[in-house]
Each structure stands twice: as C-alpha cells, then as structure tokens.
Design an enzyme around this catalytic site. Sequence first.
Site, short mmCIF file in Angstrom:
data_model
loop_
_atom_site.label_atom_id
_atom_site.label_comp_id
_atom_site.label_asym_id
_atom_site.label_seq_id
_atom_site.Cartn_x
_atom_site.Cartn_y
_atom_site.Cartn_z
N HIS A 167 9.25 5.45 -7.19
CA HIS A 167 8.21 4.51 -6.76
C HIS A 167 7.10 5.25 -6.06
O HIS A 167 6.44 4.72 -5.19
CB HIS A 167 8.79 3.46 -5.82
CG HIS A 167 9.93 2.73 -6.42
ND1 HIS A 167 11.23 3.11 -6.23
CD2 HIS A 167 9.95 1.68 -7.24
CE1 HIS A 167 12.01 2.30 -6.91
NE2 HIS A 167 11.27 1.43 -7.53
N ASP B 66 6.64 2.98 -0.65
CA ASP B 66 6.02 3.01 -1.96
C ASP B 66 4.60 2.44 -1.99
O ASP B 66 4.03 2.25 -3.05
CB ASP B 66 6.88 2.26 -2.96
CG ASP B 66 7.10 0.84 -2.52
OD1 ASP B 66 6.72 0.50 -1.39
OD2 ASP B 66 7.65 0.06 -3.30
N GLY B 67 4.03 2.16 -0.82
CA GLY B 67 2.61 1.83 -0.79
C GLY B 67 2.24 0.41 -1.16
O GLY B 67 1.06 0.09 -1.28
N ASP B 68 3.23 -0.46 -1.32
CA ASP B 68 2.90 -1.80 -1.80
C ASP B 68 2.97 -2.87 -0.70
O ASP B 68 2.88 -4.05 -0.99
CB ASP B 68 3.85 -2.20 -2.93
CG ASP B 68 5.29 -2.33 -2.45
OD1 ASP B 68 5.58 -1.87 -1.32
OD2 ASP B 68 6.11 -2.87 -3.19
N HIS B 69 3.15 -2.45 0.53
CA HIS B 69 3.43 -3.45 1.56
C HIS B 69 2.24 -4.39 1.80
O HIS B 69 2.43 -5.60 1.95
CB HIS B 69 3.87 -2.79 2.86
CG HIS B 69 4.29 -3.78 3.89
ND1 HIS B 69 5.38 -4.60 3.70
CD2 HIS B 69 3.75 -4.13 5.08
CE1 HIS B 69 5.50 -5.41 4.75
NE2 HIS B 69 4.53 -5.14 5.59
N ARG C 143 13.47 1.41 1.60
CA ARG C 143 13.17 2.62 0.83
C ARG C 143 13.04 3.84 1.69
O ARG C 143 13.45 4.93 1.31
CB ARG C 143 11.80 2.47 0.18
CG ARG C 143 11.77 1.59 -0.96
CD ARG C 143 10.39 1.69 -1.55
NE ARG C 143 10.04 0.46 -2.23
CZ ARG C 143 10.63 0.05 -3.31
NH1 ARG C 143 11.60 0.74 -3.85
NH2 ARG C 143 10.28 -1.09 -3.87
N ASP D 212 6.12 2.12 11.20
CA ASP D 212 6.69 1.36 10.08
C ASP D 212 5.71 0.27 9.59
O ASP D 212 5.09 -0.42 10.39
CB ASP D 212 8.00 0.71 10.52
CG ASP D 212 8.58 -0.13 9.41
OD1 ASP D 212 8.91 0.44 8.36
OD2 ASP D 212 8.66 -1.36 9.58
N GLY E 84 6.30 -2.62 7.89
CA GLY E 84 6.70 -4.00 8.17
C GLY E 84 6.56 -4.36 9.65
O GLY E 84 6.20 -5.48 10.01
P1 ADP Z 1 9.64 -2.67 -0.40
O1 ADP Z 1 10.46 -1.80 0.50
O2 ADP Z 1 10.46 -3.49 -1.32
O3 ADP Z 1 8.53 -1.91 -1.06
P2 ADP Z 1 7.66 -3.65 1.44
O4 ADP Z 1 6.98 -2.35 1.26
O5 ADP Z 1 6.83 -4.86 1.23
O6 ADP Z 1 8.96 -3.76 0.56
O7 ADP Z 1 8.23 -3.75 2.92
C1 ADP Z 1 8.72 -2.62 3.58
C2 ADP Z 1 9.05 -3.03 4.97
O8 ADP Z 1 10.14 -3.94 4.94
C3 ADP Z 1 9.52 -1.88 5.84
O9 ADP Z 1 8.41 -1.24 6.44
C4 ADP Z 1 10.43 -2.55 6.86
O10 ADP Z 1 9.72 -2.99 7.99
C5 ADP Z 1 10.90 -3.78 6.13
N1 ADP Z 1 12.30 -3.69 5.74
C6 ADP Z 1 12.83 -3.05 4.68
N2 ADP Z 1 14.15 -3.22 4.65
C7 ADP Z 1 14.47 -4.00 5.70
C8 ADP Z 1 15.69 -4.54 6.22
N3 ADP Z 1 16.86 -4.32 5.63
N4 ADP Z 1 15.61 -5.31 7.33
C9 ADP Z 1 14.43 -5.55 7.95
N5 ADP Z 1 13.26 -5.07 7.50
C10 ADP Z 1 13.28 -4.30 6.40
MG MG Z 2 6.99 -0.94 -0.07
#
Ligand code: ADP
Ligand code: MG
Length: 581
Positions: free
Chosen positions: A219, A406-409, A549, A562, A564
């Site tokens: 990714h 992976d840059g999609d957040h 990830r 982070d 998220g």
């Molecule tokens: P993905 O990992 O599917 O690409 P996103 O990039 O949208 O999803 O979101 C990533 C964020 O999700 C991370 O920065 C973290 O804060 C949060 N995250 C990932 N896994 C968990 C988890 N098991 N519990 C809580 N937050 C999580």
């Molecule tokens: Mg992501």
Amino acid sequence: MKRLLNEATAFREEMVEGYVAAYGRYVRRVPGASGIAAVGAPTAGRVGVVVGGGSGHYPAFYGLVGAGMASAGAIGDVFTSPSGEQAYRVAKEVDGGAGILFCFGNYAGDVLNFGMAETRLRAEGIDARTVLVTDDVLSAPPDEAERRRGIAGGFYVFKTAGASAARGDDLATVEALTRRANARVRTVGVAFAGCTIPGQDEPLFTVAPGMMEVGLGIHGEPGIRTQELLPAREIARLLVDALLADAPPDAGSRAAVLVNGLGGTKYEELFVLYRGVAPLLAAAGIEPYEPQIGEFVTALDMTGCSLSLLWLDDDLRTLHDATADTPAYTRIGPDAASAGSRPENIATTGAIGSGTASSAATAAPGDDGGAPGRAGERARAALAGALAAVAAAETELGRIDAAAGDGDHGLGMVRGFRAAVAGVDGFAGTARQSLVRGGTAFQDAAGGASGALVGGWLIALGGALPADDAAVDAAAWGAAVDAGLGAIRRLGGAEPGDKTMVDTLAPFGTALAEAAEGGGDAATAWAAALPAAERGMRATAEMVSKRGRASRLGERSRGHQDAGATSMLYVLRAFGEALAD
Ligand code: ADP
Ligand code: MG
C-alpha cells in the site's frame, strides 16, 4: 496510471465499469454494491469464496473472480478496505446455501470491515468464516506469525480456497485447506520506488538513489528496513535465504514458486531474478513446482518484486493443479472434463442467497421516537463542522498517514463525514438519531480501519445519548464519549499508548468527565477537555505503533504523529464549536 484518469473521486467506479464491460463473460457486478461476482455464482450447495480489499492491487482481488477461484470480490477504494456493508452485500450475492469463506490480507481495515460482514451473516443463520492471509515473513517474527500481513502469497491461498469450494467440499473442509495453504506459504519482497495514488502528484514514499526497501508493503508503506541496492543475483539470495529461514515445519521438498512484480517492474527483470532464484532453491533441495512469473498482487505503479513459496503436500498440490478460469488467471487441470459439468447455477432471482442484497440497506437506523430539540440540531452541525475540519486538513492527514501508513487517511475521513452529513440532510430528529444515522452512513462509505472505527464511534456516541434531546446535558455527553471510546477499543483492540486515535480520545474522555462534574454546561465542559485531547495527540509522535498498518514498521513509526489521533482532535474541536453554538 495517473494519466488515464477523469475525476480522481470517480476512479474506482469507472475502473469497475470498464472491467465488467470487458469481462462480462466471466464476471458481473453485484447489484447495489462495489463488488464483482463470478458469472456462475452462486452454485447451489457450494461454498461461496469471497476475497477482497482495496483496489490498486490488480489482479488481486477481482481479477481472480471466476470459475475455480473466488466466487466474488468486494472492492474498496484505492488501498482502502471495502466497508462492512459492502462486504456483506457481496457475500450475500454468492451465498449458495453452503456457507461463505472470506479470505483477505491481514490489514486492520479489512479485518474490521469483513469481520462486521461475517457477524451479520452469522446473525442471519449463514455460516461464515474467515481465513486471513499472513504470508509476509518480514512483517512480524515467527512467534507472532499471526500478526503478519498478507501480500503476493495470497494468490495461492485464494487458489486453494476456490478449488476446494469448486469441487464441492463443505465449509469446514474449505476453511481447513485454506488455512493449511496460508500456513505453508511465505513471501518476502523488496521495493525500489514508491507508488502514486490516482489524482495525487507525489509518490507515497521515495527511495534514495542506490538504495532499496526490504520487506515491502503493498500500500505504498515503506519497507521494514532500507539498505544498499544489490545486483539481481544478490537480491535473489536475500529473498531465498529469508524464505528458507522461515520454512514451515515438515515443509517437504516441493514448493510452488511465485515471482511477483509490484506493478512498475518489467517481466524481463523478473526473469533475470528467477535465473538467480532457481539454482539457490535446487541447492537447498527444493524442487520448484510450476514456477509462475508475473503480476499477481500489485501496488499501483510501485517498482519492486516479491518471491513466494508454497510448500506443497498432496492435497495442496491437487488444489493447485485444479482448473481455474478468471480474467487474470487460467489453468487447465486434470479435472477439466468434470469441471465443465457443474451443477446448475442459481438464477439471481432464485430462492437461495442472492437477490435480497441490495434491499438490505433500507431502513434508516436509530429512529426511536425520541423528542427532537436543540441537541439534534447541534449534533447535525457537529457532523457538518467535522466534515469542514477534515476537508481543510485532508492533505495534511494524508501526508501524516503516508509516513507510516498508506496515505489515505484524509481521503477516508472526508468520504466518511461527507456521507454522514448527506445521511442527515433534511433530517430533523434527535441528537441520538442523527449521530446513529450519520455514523452508519460513515461506516458504509468510508471503508478502511478508520471507516469502521470512526463510524462505530459516532454510532456508539449517539446510541448512548438519551432518547429525548431535552435530557442531553454535560453528563450525557460525558457518558456518550465514554461509550464511543469503549466502542473503538472493542472494535480495534487498541490500548492507550498504542499510537492510535484512542490516544486523543482517552485523555479527552477523562478530562470531560472531570469538567462535567464541575457542573457547567456541555459546551464549557467540552472546551475545557480539549487541551487534554491535544496533549494526547502530540504524545503519539514519540510512540511506536502497535495497531493498524503502521504497526508493521515498529521503530520506524516513531517520530511521526498518528494520523487518526490528529483527525480525531479536529473532529472533537468541531463538535465543541457546534455544542457552543
Ligand atoms: P487504514 O489503516 O485502513 O489505511 P486510515 O488510514 O483511514 O485506515 O486510518 C489509520 C488510523 O486509524 C491510524 O492512524 C490509527 O489512529 C487508527 N487505527 C488503526 N487501527 C486502529 C485500531 N485497531 N484501534 C484504534 N485506532 C486504529
Ligand atoms: Mg491509511
């Protein structure tokens, strides 16, 4: 890839339309969902094998939908898992009455969303099970093999599942054989350059000249470590050594071999690599069984390759050899004569399984007859404010996520809140109803880890509020925030300190409870708690990721805040402003 594009937001949809237009002899669209089903599926009495994940990995996953392989693929946006709702509808479409096997790579977003689909199917009395692909040896040590992520070796796992289901094995057998394939396949890879998401200008990571990333992600995550670029023969040795060091117990001496290009590497280069691989396997006493060289799991235009070995036993070899016919992979096996005379397919209007899927998402959730008031308006304003906040920060959030994820957040959060706002458009219900509706729409639209988690957070937040808006006060919001955090921790299993959105939410919840005890109104208490949330967010920069990830990168995830945790602070601020209005 970047050049053949209309609007970036329409990319997935247009890609699926073109694909189905070309390959209608193999596949059809799942009505009302982003998924592809095999023309012959479901077949009465046969297990439905559902693969899936983000797009950008072709021929994984939907290129492998067809006779003798997957019954269906659930497709998310580029590098983003499909939502639980989508995965559920796709699975329903191929339910032939013998159960569903989900099979996909071990990524937090996929695990959460397919997990929700599995739970829903079971609640309806459909036996559904999951086998996670965990073939990437460098992503976790052998004693934590179940944490490993899934990469190119997933091809063999899907092939095993599809062949077992196609010959009529029952669900327990399909599951057991698929698990065995996963337990006996290993992959290791290297990357020479990152990949670029359609519509963006910059690759997700870059590799310095003369260097390579070892332990690639698919990714656009950087590798597990960076080292000097080596000649092909030395890379062959590095890959073979890593695989042999991790061979399964009772491996035997015969292994299927897959050399996989990541999307931007020429077949000719892969042949040069295999030239180096073959004698090393022979020297280790391994007979390469039907080596395959090509693209099986890609990462957009990423440059790099991986090597997979599936150590065969008699059962796995029979399934490996079985006939399969999909747009991206065809094999004529010793079973070809009987493979042609399959039982009748079920018409999509038939009694078993499909046909009901697209009507599954009708009733608006959370409409409980409570009396609406100001709190409902504020909740809807909070969703709109959160959308504006994450939209303003979309690029920043993408950049932070690219550092270790992976840059999609940013993209995912915007998509989610846009759906949440649309979900309450023209709705005049209570705060509780509005947040449950908004969260449900968020979950359906966003996919990814954050889609499931933030959507689930909104649903829990709303669900914990009193039914009547008149009763929504500071204490009620405190209890709701508590419930929201509980939902995220239950769904994702993260503890404070794991470098996730929990690190923003947990201190916020504690501070909000304290502030609410002080007796002020909800808006005052909320504002008083925000500094604690911000401190929690900042602290994630020095944490090592343990969830999602980014957790594959270990120490390399340190030094970046982070994604998220950051977006959650923006969301909390927007909620605070809406409450104060
Ligand atoms: P993905 O990992 O599917 O690409 P996103 O990039 O949208 O999803 O979101 C990533 C964020 O999700 C991370 O920065 C973290 O804060 C949060 N995250 C990932 N896994 C968990 C988890 N098991 N519990 C809580 N937050 C999580
Ligand atoms: Mg992501």
